[in-house]
Enzyme design. Structure first.
Site, PDB file in Angstrom:
ATOM      1  N   HIS A 471      29.368  31.646 -89.515  1.00 56.26           N
ATOM      2  CA  HIS A 471      29.597  30.446 -90.317  1.00 56.26           C
ATOM      3  C   HIS A 471      28.335  29.594 -90.449  1.00 56.26           C
ATOM      4  O   HIS A 471      28.302  28.636 -91.232  1.00 56.26           O
ATOM      5  CB  HIS A 471      30.724  29.617 -89.684  1.00 56.26           C
ATOM      6  CG  HIS A 471      31.513  28.829 -90.680  1.00 56.26           C
ATOM      7  ND1 HIS A 471      31.235  28.830 -92.024  1.00 56.26           N
ATOM      8  CD2 HIS A 471      32.582  27.993 -90.521  1.00 56.26           C
ATOM      9  CE1 HIS A 471      32.084  28.041 -92.655  1.00 56.26           C
ATOM     10  NE2 HIS A 471      32.915  27.515 -91.762  1.00 56.26           N
ATOM     11  N   ASP A 475      29.534  30.374 -95.883  1.00 60.60           N
ATOM     12  CA  ASP A 475      30.596  29.378 -96.018  1.00 60.60           C
ATOM     13  C   ASP A 475      31.932  30.070 -96.262  1.00 60.60           C
ATOM     14  O   ASP A 475      31.996  31.250 -96.620  1.00 60.60           O
ATOM     15  CB  ASP A 475      30.286  28.428 -97.174  1.00 60.60           C
ATOM     16  CG  ASP A 475      29.046  27.580 -96.912  1.00 60.60           C
ATOM     17  OD1 ASP A 475      28.792  27.272 -95.729  1.00 60.60           O
ATOM     18  OD2 ASP A 475      28.331  27.252 -97.873  1.00 60.60           O
TER      19      ASP A 475
END
Length: 500
Positions: A471, A475
């Site tokens: 992450h 995204d």
């Protein structure tokens, strides 16, 4: 005539390297293309071969020196005469390097791969006094990731074993000595334990530690393995073959270690303690490092496999007849992921310090379970391959992975990984990243489920997909988009043909 040995091209954006190891000394004879030394860069290890045959006259860059591209490393005298300053050193080394006479050849640890500095001698397939042919396998080494076979560099007689089974050796160590005249060294204490059982009959032959550990991990007994090594000893490849042929009952419990804490003596007697293999230790360390470093998140979707299964069923016989390889689902998934990675490049990228490195190619890692543990061979430039080329590459690397024959280079450089837990019956799981990659796709079991299609309930072959991603650079939108593109390609395989 003197030939210069210079630093080869190190690769894009790499301007310098460190001299890690010299495998030859001044005054020693070298053959053309024989490995002279090893250089280390910040990314890879580079081997430097001899540009011509002769005698290594002088070493310009010593071990530990930092050198630039095209820098002078050494000189080779093609007339066979060493440089004057090197003569004393060569003479001093001669007695130690030639225990079996002037015709002796040292058996050295081969190149182990990037960042691997040591190995364990797992099995000797020859004993002192045995005749060996050139390139015949002498022994097997076990590293953190792979097993490495050591072939004989010359024909002759195995005169001395320097590193016995179980010994840990570094990347520059000498393993044995071969005498081309056929004379064995009188005293070979390191080899004695390995050679002694041969005289007492086949029933007393002891398998190598690597084979014993593989049997313990696979849960099979010795009588289920047919040994193909010297005197019928089992190798790791023999264990892998036995596991593949049939399921086996658990072996008899070995003597357990002393009771720990509140464990009762009765429970301790039924336990079995087996030392983790180097591969299993590495797997454990890397998985924990991945959790500690990356911000791992997993997103899920499901795919209707109806169209892909129908296409495979229709063409699988013709495909195998033409290409000589079976048409499986992995080629469809590899193609689908390659297309999706082009649209969502951050899933195919990696973090390097404060930079994001985007890869304009797809080196696909295909996770494979073996008796020794999980390995991830890499299919390079998978995005440019046909279905047949992908299936052939997966089959070939999968077989060698199960046999423990993969090299270090074949498990490095991957940009994305596919893991198929469905072959073991997994319905859903969250795969863990394979650093420094930023994404891994988990495939699962295909299971018939009731689905609403155009307002009607129909039975469809469904598969859950899981994408674990870092992450820090990927995204949620990118991760979901990637999975949707994979889903679209598999539900309508014609999109793959039209590059959609």
């Amino acid at each position: 005539m003197t030939t210069e040995v210079r630093v080869p091209t190190l690769g894009e954006s790499v301007t310098e390297a460190t001299v890690a190891t010299w495998f030859k000394k001044p005054g020693e004879a070298v053959a053309a293309d024989e490995m002279l030394c090893e250089l280390e860069t910040d990314k890879v290890t580079v081997e430097v071969p001899a540009p011509s045959a002769g005698v290594l006259a002088d070493i310009i860059a010593a071990e530990g020196d930092t050198v630039g591209v095209d820098a002078l490393l050494a000189t080779i005298n093609e007339s066979g005469e060493a440089a004057a300053p090197a003569a004393p050193a060569a003479a001093a080394e001669a007695p130690a390097a030639a225990p079996a006479g002037d015709d002796s050849v040292d058996v050295m640890v081969p190149a182990l791969g990037e960042s691997v500095t040591e190995a364990t001698v797992s099995t000797w397939f020859k004993a002192v006094g045995d005749t060996v042919a050139q390139d015949e396998m002498l022994c097997e080494l076990e590293t953190d990731k792979v097993s490495v076979e050591v072939p004989a560099p010359a024909a002759g007689v195995l005169a001395e074993i320097v590193a016995a089974e179980g010994a840990t050796v570094d990347a520059t160590a000498k393993l044995a000595v071969i005498s081309s005249s056929g004379a064995a060294v009188a005293a070979a204490p390191a080899a004695a334990p390995a050679a002694a059982p041969a005289a007492s009959g086949a029933k007393d032959i002891k398998d190598g530690p690597a084979a014993e550990k593989a049997m313990a991990e696979a849960g099979i007994s010795r009588d289920q393995v047919t040994g193909t090594g010297k005197d019928g000893r089992a190798t790791k490849a023999d264990v892998a073959a036995a596991v593949a042929s049939a399921a086996a009952p658990a072996p008899a419990a070995a003597p357990a270690a002393a009771p720990r804490g509140p464990v009762s003596a009765d429970d301790a007697a039924r336990e079995e303690r087996v030392k983790m293999t180097r591969l299993r230790q590495t797997i454990a360390r890397r998985l924990k490092d991945a959790q500690n470093t990356a911000a791992i998140l997993t997103t899920y979707n499901e795919v209707d496999m109806t169209e892909t299964m129908a296409l495979r069923k229709e063409y699988k016989d013709l495909f195998e007849k033409k290409h000589g390889v079976r048409l499986g689902f992995m080629s469809f998934f590899t193609k689908a992921c390659s297309h999706a990675l082009k649209e969502v490049p951050e899933v195919n990228a990696e973090i390097d310090g404060t930079d994001i490195v985007y890869k304009n190619f797809v080196h696909m890692g295909i996770a494979a379970g073996t008796p020794q543990g999980l390995v991830v061979p890499v299919i390079r430039d998978a995005d440019k391959m046909s279905f047949a080329e992908i299936e052939a590459a997966i089959a070939e690397k999968g077989k060698r992975a199960r046999d423990g024959k993969l090299s270090m280079a074949e498990m490095q450089g991957g940009t994305f990984t596919i893991s198929n837990g469905g072959v073991y019956g997994s319905l859903m799981s969250s795969p863990i990243l394979n650093p420094p990659q930023s994404g891994i796709l988990g495939m699962h079991k295909i299971q018939d489920r009731p689905m609403v299609i155009n307002g009607e309930i129909k039975i469809r072959p469904m598969m859950y997909l899981a994408l674990s991603y870092d992450h820090r650079i990927v995204d949620g939108k990118g991760a979901v988009t990637f999975l949707v593109r994979v889903k679209e390609a598999l539900e309508d395989p014609r999109r793959l043909l039209m590059d959609l």
